[in-house]
Design a protein around this motif. Structure first.
Motif, PDB file in Angstrom:
ATOM      1  N   ALA A 119      10.448  -4.087  -6.946  1.00 37.40           N
ATOM      2  CA  ALA A 119      11.144  -5.103  -7.921  1.00 37.40           C
ATOM      3  C   ALA A 119      12.526  -5.037  -7.536  1.00 37.40           C
ATOM      4  O   ALA A 119      13.072  -3.940  -7.290  1.00 37.40           O
ATOM      5  CB  ALA A 119      10.847  -4.558  -9.354  1.00 37.40           C
ATOM      6  N   THR A 120      13.279  -6.050  -7.163  1.00 40.94           N
ATOM      7  CA  THR A 120      14.878  -6.231  -7.295  1.00 40.94           C
ATOM      8  C   THR A 120      15.502  -6.675  -8.333  1.00 40.94           C
ATOM      9  O   THR A 120      16.834  -6.440  -8.735  1.00 40.94           O
ATOM     10  CB  THR A 120      15.181  -7.241  -6.144  1.00 40.94           C
ATOM     11  N   VAL A 121      14.742  -7.115  -9.473  1.00 41.02           N
ATOM     12  CA  VAL A 121      15.241  -7.551 -10.720  1.00 41.02           C
ATOM     13  C   VAL A 121      14.324  -6.876 -11.789  1.00 41.02           C
ATOM     14  O   VAL A 121      13.183  -7.015 -11.728  1.00 41.02           O
ATOM     15  CB  VAL A 121      15.285  -8.949 -10.695  1.00 41.02           C
ATOM     16  N   MET A 122      15.104  -6.404 -12.937  1.00 38.14           N
ATOM     17  CA  MET A 122      14.163  -5.821 -14.067  1.00 38.14           C
ATOM     18  C   MET A 122      13.911  -6.982 -15.168  1.00 38.14           C
ATOM     19  O   MET A 122      15.029  -7.472 -15.579  1.00 38.14           O
ATOM     20  CB  MET A 122      15.083  -4.849 -14.633  1.00 38.14           C
ATOM     21  N   THR A 123      12.823  -7.521 -15.072  1.00 39.73           N
ATOM     22  CA  THR A 123      12.433  -8.553 -16.079  1.00 39.73           C
ATOM     23  C   THR A 123      11.947  -8.153 -17.249  1.00 39.73           C
ATOM     24  O   THR A 123      11.722  -9.276 -18.085  1.00 39.73           O
ATOM     25  CB  THR A 123      11.647  -9.629 -15.528  1.00 39.73           C
ATOM     26  N   LYS A 155      10.300 -11.017  -7.313  1.00 37.73           N
ATOM     27  CA  LYS A 155      11.528 -10.077  -7.429  1.00 37.73           C
ATOM     28  C   LYS A 155      11.158  -9.239  -8.486  1.00 37.73           C
ATOM     29  O   LYS A 155      12.016  -8.200  -8.689  1.00 37.73           O
ATOM     30  CB  LYS A 155      12.674 -11.056  -7.860  1.00 37.73           C
ATOM     31  N   ALA A 156       9.983  -9.341  -9.194  1.00 35.39           N
ATOM     32  CA  ALA A 156       9.888  -8.416 -10.263  1.00 35.39           C
ATOM     33  C   ALA A 156       8.870  -7.489  -9.898  1.00 35.39           C
ATOM     34  O   ALA A 156       8.154  -6.553 -10.519  1.00 35.39           O
ATOM     35  CB  ALA A 156       9.295  -9.169 -11.677  1.00 35.39           C
TER      36      ALA A 156
END
Length: 202
Positions: A119-123, A155-156
């Motif tokens: 994961a690159t973005v925290m959703t 991305k998550a």
């Protein structure tokens, strides 16, 4: 002397006539007896033929019953083997993707895996361990991938591993809602509402 000879000749003639009549009656009785015996033999022969035919039919039915019994035993054994095999295999769980309303198309299943380290973005989406199979309806495989990727973005940390036609038996989508195995249930207030009566002029 001549008179005695005549009397003897007459007596012999009478005896001959009586003897002929007696033996004729005996012969006629024998013929009648033979006819009765022949008729009885014919009746017995017919009965024997009927019994032989019935025995042949019973034998054939018995053989067919044995074949059906063997087939039933084989089917039962195959069913038991299949049941045992299914009991030993892991249970595949499906997560329904479309819960609000049915969509046109066919049923698909998409295998999605969540890897938190990717994961690159925290959703804020909750993940899971292992692979989750989602069940959804769509027209094409591309549409399935787009919809799944939109809900579970890469991305998550989510990955769409495969998209295949649904392997669950009995699922079908029909343009007529009543004939589809996946349809939206009516709200409680609509289900409890009585049908409207058509207004008619008096």
């Amino acid at each position: 002397m001549t008179g005695m000879m005549l009397y003897l000749s007459l007596g012999l003639m009478v005896l001959t006539v009586l003897s002929n009549r007696y033996w004729r009656r005996q012969l006629e009785g024998l013929r009648q007896g033979q006819l009765r015996i022949r008729e009885k033999m014919e009746e017995v022969g017919k009965d024997v033929e009927d019994i032989a035919t019935a025995y042949s039919q019973v034998t054939q039915k018995h053989a067919e019953a044995e074949k059906r019994a063997q087939k039933a035993e084989q089917d039962m054994q195959a069913a038991l083997n299949e049941l045992e095999a299914r009991q030993t295999t892991p249970v595949v769980r499906y997560h329904v993707f479309d819960r609000s309303e049915p969509r046109p198309g066919r049923f698909w299943e998409a295998a999605v895996r969540h890897v938190p380290s990717d994961a690159t973005v925290m959703t804020g989406q909750r993940g899971w361990l292992g692979i989750r199979r989602c069940l959804l309806t769509a027209e094409t495989e591309r549409e399935v991938r787009e919809r799944v990727s939109a809900r579970y973005p890469r991305k998550a940390g989510f990955q769409v591993l495969e998209v295949v036609p649904c392997r669950v038996a009995g699922l079908s989508v029909n343009r007529i809602p009543e004939l589809s195995t996946f349809r939206r249930s009516a709200p409680p207030e609509e289900a409890a509402r009585p049908p409207r009566r058509a207004a008619g002029g008096r």
